[in-house]
Motif scaffolding. Structure first.
Motif, PDB file in Angstrom:
ATOM      1  N   PHE A  10       0.841  -1.188   0.000  1.00  0.00           N
ATOM      2  CA  PHE A  10       0.000   0.000   0.000  1.00  0.00           C
ATOM      3  C   PHE A  10       0.883   1.248   0.000  1.00  0.00           C
ATOM      4  CE2 PHE A  10      -2.210   3.351   2.303  1.00  0.00           C
ATOM      5  CZ  PHE A  10      -3.472   3.337   1.749  1.00  0.00           C
ATOM      6  N   ASP A  11       0.638   2.152  -0.943  1.00  0.00           N
ATOM      7  CA  ASP A  11       1.444   3.391  -0.943  1.00  0.00           C
ATOM      8  C   ASP A  11       0.583   4.635  -1.149  1.00  0.00           C
ATOM      9  OD1 ASP A  11       0.793   3.258  -3.613  1.00  0.00           O
ATOM     10  OD2 ASP A  11       2.811   3.750  -4.317  1.00  0.00           O
ATOM     11  N   LYS A  63      17.595   9.794  -1.444  1.00  0.00           N
ATOM     12  CA  LYS A  63      16.228   9.312  -1.237  1.00  0.00           C
ATOM     13  C   LYS A  63      16.237   8.135  -0.273  1.00  0.00           C
ATOM     14  CE  LYS A  63      14.185  11.278  -5.050  1.00  0.00           C
ATOM     15  NZ  LYS A  63      12.874  11.641  -5.397  1.00  0.00           N
ATOM     16  N   TYR A  64      15.076   7.777   0.178  1.00  0.00           N
ATOM     17  CA  TYR A  64      14.967   6.537   0.939  1.00  0.00           C
ATOM     18  C   TYR A  64      13.605   5.909   0.710  1.00  0.00           C
ATOM     19  CZ  TYR A  64      12.178   9.036   4.514  1.00  0.00           C
ATOM     20  OH  TYR A  64      11.209   9.755   5.178  1.00  0.00           O
ATOM     21  N   TRP A  65      13.576   4.590   0.858  1.00  0.00           N
ATOM     22  CA  TRP A  65      12.313   3.877   0.826  1.00  0.00           C
ATOM     23  C   TRP A  65      11.876   3.651   2.266  1.00  0.00           C
ATOM     24  CZ3 TRP A  65       9.948   0.842  -3.437  1.00  0.00           C
ATOM     25  CH2 TRP A  65      10.457   1.226  -4.689  1.00  0.00           C
ATOM     26  N   PHE A  66      10.675   4.087   2.565  1.00  0.00           N
ATOM     27  CA  PHE A  66      10.043   3.826   3.847  1.00  0.00           C
ATOM     28  C   PHE A  66       9.244   2.534   3.699  1.00  0.00           C
ATOM     29  CE2 PHE A  66       6.096   4.085   6.260  1.00  0.00           C
ATOM     30  CZ  PHE A  66       6.554   4.347   7.533  1.00  0.00           C
ATOM     31  N   ILE A  67       9.550   1.547   4.521  1.00  0.00           N
ATOM     32  CA  ILE A  67       8.911   0.231   4.378  1.00  0.00           C
ATOM     33  C   ILE A  67       8.449  -0.238   5.758  1.00  0.00           C
ATOM     34  CG2 ILE A  67       9.277  -2.172   3.681  1.00  0.00           C
ATOM     35  CD1 ILE A  67      11.445  -1.056   1.720  1.00  0.00           C
ATOM     36  N   LEU A  68       7.167  -0.579   5.846  1.00  0.00           N
ATOM     37  CA  LEU A  68       6.561  -0.873   7.139  1.00  0.00           C
ATOM     38  C   LEU A  68       5.654  -2.090   7.010  1.00  0.00           C
ATOM     39  CD1 LEU A  68       5.758   0.201  10.071  1.00  0.00           C
ATOM     40  CD2 LEU A  68       3.967   1.499   8.913  1.00  0.00           C
ATOM     41  N   GLY A  69       5.855  -3.079   7.872  1.00  0.00           N
ATOM     42  CA  GLY A  69       5.011  -4.259   7.794  1.00  0.00           C
ATOM     43  C   GLY A  69       4.959  -4.976   9.128  1.00  0.00           C
ATOM     44  N   LYS A  83       6.839   3.745   0.616  1.00  0.00           N
ATOM     45  CA  LYS A  83       6.820   5.027  -0.078  1.00  0.00           C
ATOM     46  C   LYS A  83       8.255   5.436  -0.329  1.00  0.00           C
ATOM     47  CE  LYS A  83       3.968   8.407  -1.238  1.00  0.00           C
ATOM     48  NZ  LYS A  83       2.691   8.144  -1.914  1.00  0.00           N
ATOM     49  N   GLU A  84       8.544   5.904  -1.527  1.00  0.00           N
ATOM     50  CA  GLU A  84       9.871   6.442  -1.805  1.00  0.00           C
ATOM     51  C   GLU A  84       9.846   7.929  -1.500  1.00  0.00           C
ATOM     52  OE1 GLU A  84      11.228   6.041  -5.829  1.00  0.00           O
ATOM     53  OE2 GLU A  84      13.326   6.305  -5.261  1.00  0.00           O
TER      54      GLU A  84
END
Ligand SMILES: [Zn+2]
Ligand SMILES: [Zn+2]
Length: 196
Positions: A10-11, A63-69, A83-84
C-alpha cells in the motif's frame, strides 16, 4: 498466517512525518483524508502484533524507501506500507535520535494557505505569514527570498499508537538479507523496471 509475499503493498499516503510526542519519537504516515486514516487503522494496523512490527529505511543516494510491515491477528485485511521519499532534516533527526524504539501513529496532513493562518505562522520558505504580501499573490517580501506563494501545512496526529522496536536503516547491498525489503523492492521496483 500467509507468507509475507502475499500481503498487498500500500502506498496511497502522502508522506511520513517524524515528531517528538509523548517523550518518544513518532513515525507518522500522513494521509490527506482523515476518514481514510481512521479506517486503515481500524481495519489493518489495530490488528498488528506490536513486537512483530518492522520498519525499514532503505537509503539510496538522497532518497529513501520507507517500508513498514507486521504480522496481523487478522491476516485477511493485512497490508504492508511503502513510499519512496526524499531525505529530510526530520528524517535524519529520527535516524540519529530514535534509540531503537518509536511510536507508530497515523496523521492527517492539511495544506494551509495565507488566509488560514496567524501572522506568525511559518511558510515553507522559513519566513512568517506577515512577511508575505497579501496583495501580490502571497509573494514573500523577506530580503531576497524567492518564495512566490505562502504555503504551509498542519499535521494532526491520531491518538492511537503502536510501539515499534524493530527499526533498521539499510543500504542497497543489504536488501537481499531482509525479506520484507526484498519483497517490497521486487514487487514495487524491480518488476516495474522489467516492464519498461
Ligand atoms: Zn514563503
Ligand atoms: Zn520567504
Amino acid at each position: 498466517m500467509p507468507s509475507q509475499s502475499s500481503i498487498p503493498w500500500f502506498d496511497d499516503f502522502v508522506g511520513v512525518a517524524y515528531r517528538y510526542y509523548d517523550l518518544r519519537m513518532n513515525v507518522v504516515p500522513l494521509f490527506a483524508d482523515r476518514k481514510q486514516s481512521v479506517s486503515l487503522w481500524h481495519n489493518t494496523i489495530h490488528w498488528w502484533v506490536d513486537p512483530s512490527i518492522k520498519i525499514r529505511f532503505l537509503e539510496i543516494d538522497d532518497k529513501y524507501w520507507f517500508i513498514l510491515g507486521s504480522d496481523s491477528q487478522k491476516p485477511e485485511t493485512n497490508l504492508s506500507f511503502f513510499k519512496e521519499l526524499s531525505k529530510s532534516e526530520n528524517y535524519e533527526r529520527f535516524k540519529n535520535g530514535h534509540e531503537g524504539e518509536a511510536y507508530l501513529r497515523l496523521g492527517v496532513y492539511t495544506k494551509k494557505i495565507l488566509d488560514d493562518v496567524k501572522k506568525d505562522a511559518l511558510c515553507d520558505c522559513g519566513h512568517e505569514a506577515q512577511d508575505h504580501d497579501e496583495g501580490d499573490n502571497d509573494l514573500c517580501l523577506y530580503n531576497k527570498c524567492n518564495c512566490k506563494k505562502f504555503s504551509s501545512f498542519q499535521i494532526n496526529l491520531l491518538k492511537k499508537k503502536k510501539t515499534i522496536t524493530d527499526i533498521k536503516f539499510l543500504e542497497e547491498n543489504d536488501v537481499k538479507n531482509d525479506p520484507l525489503v526484498w519483497n517490497c523492492l521486487n514487487i514495487n521496483r524491480y518488476s516495474k523496471f522489467k516492464e519498461n
